[in-house]
Design an enzyme around this catalytic site. Structure first.
Site, mmCIF file in Angstrom:
data_model
loop_
_atom_site.group_PDB
_atom_site.id
_atom_site.type_symbol
_atom_site.label_atom_id
_atom_site.label_comp_id
_atom_site.label_asym_id
_atom_site.label_seq_id
_atom_site.Cartn_x
_atom_site.Cartn_y
_atom_site.Cartn_z
ATOM 1 N N LYS A 1 -32.868 9.130 -1.034
ATOM 2 C CA LYS A 1 -33.702 10.616 -0.776
ATOM 3 C C LYS A 1 -33.458 11.276 -2.177
ATOM 4 C CE LYS A 1 -32.829 14.365 2.493
ATOM 5 N NZ LYS A 1 -31.979 15.032 2.909
HETATM 6 C C1 E4P Z 1 -33.879 17.536 5.450
HETATM 7 O O1 E4P Z 1 -33.886 16.510 4.748
HETATM 8 C C2 E4P Z 1 -32.747 18.318 5.726
HETATM 9 O O2 E4P Z 1 -31.659 17.736 5.917
HETATM 10 C C3 E4P Z 1 -33.169 19.148 7.037
HETATM 11 O O3 E4P Z 1 -34.215 18.688 7.695
HETATM 12 C C4 E4P Z 1 -32.971 20.346 6.567
HETATM 13 O O4 E4P Z 1 -33.043 21.191 7.663
HETATM 14 P P1 E4P Z 1 -32.424 23.060 7.654
HETATM 15 O O5 E4P Z 1 -33.650 23.801 6.979
HETATM 16 O O6 E4P Z 1 -32.646 23.335 9.190
HETATM 17 O O7 E4P Z 1 -31.097 23.176 6.844
#
Ligand code: E4P
Length: 218
Positions: free
Chosen positions: A87
């Protein structure tokens, strides 16, 4: 549409897996911190345990911010397990690293995407997944699901292979709306996944069926 759970909590991952609807797992440094999973060794073990349980894509986020460091860290993460997806943030260095890993046949998730332009670059660089953040856009009076819909449309026009992974999905309505616009995957916590099950007519219907059964059968 696939469901990836958005957590580093092993109990929640296990519960979603046991329901039988879990296709993958996403985490980020904030979610790791919430569970107090500290240090590289523990974090890597967490990823390996998650891969072994879910046997589906598990996104592991790089902490590095420069290209060379992203490559080194991404290689180390990818070597842990074939289910690991590296990622990377949608920055100039991150897109460069996505391009590199795409050439090496290593799966990537280009994260922190908030615009069509960013999604276009992620696809051109060969990202396996692109992550537009629905909830965080809604938080600032923008249209998160609208962005997902726009990305789905553009990717269809140009036949990009990159999968749209709607991230920061926080409610049952977000899940339904992302499904309606053709998102390939939604990433959300356990609660909205379980929320999809809830309907008062299911509960009252079941109660009536059981009461009638017991009236006759004791
Ligand atoms: C994705 O990569 C993130 O982990 C996540 O979806 C972020 O979500 P949030 O905006 O609720 O923290």
């Amino acid at each position: 549409m696939k469901f990836f759970i958005d957590t580093a909590n092993m109990d929640d991952i296990r519960e979603a897996y046991e329901i039988g609807v879990l296709d993958g797992v996403i985490t980020n440094p904030s979610l790791m911190a919430k569970e107090w999973i500290k240090g590289k060794e523990n974090q890597h073990q967490h990823y390996i345990d998650t891969c072994n349980l879910v046997k589906g894509d598990v996104s592991a986020e790089v902490i590095a911010t420069t290209y060379d460091e992203m490559i080194a860290e991404g290689k180390e993460l990818a070597a842990m397990n074939p289910y690991i997806v590296v990622k990377l943030p949608c920055t100039q260095e991150g897109i460069r690293a996505v391009k590199y890993f795409s050439g090496e046949g290593i799966c990537t998730n280009c994260t922190l995407v908030f615009s069509l332009g960013q999604a276009l670059l992620a696809a051109k660089a060969g990202a396996t997944y692109v992550s537009p953040f629905v909830g965080r856009l809604d938080d600032i009076s923008s249209d998160g699901v609208g962005l997902v819909a726009g990305i789905v449309d553009i990717y269809r026009i140009y036949n990009y292979k990159t999968k749209v992974l709607a991230a920061s999905v926080r409610t049952t309505q977000h899940i339904i709306q992302c499904a309606e616009v053709g998102s390939d995957v939604v990433i959300c916590p356990l609660a909205p996944i379980k929320g999809l099950l809830k309907h008062p007519l299911t509960d009252s219907g079941l109660a009536t069926f059981l009461a009638d059964y017991h009236k006759v059968n004791g």
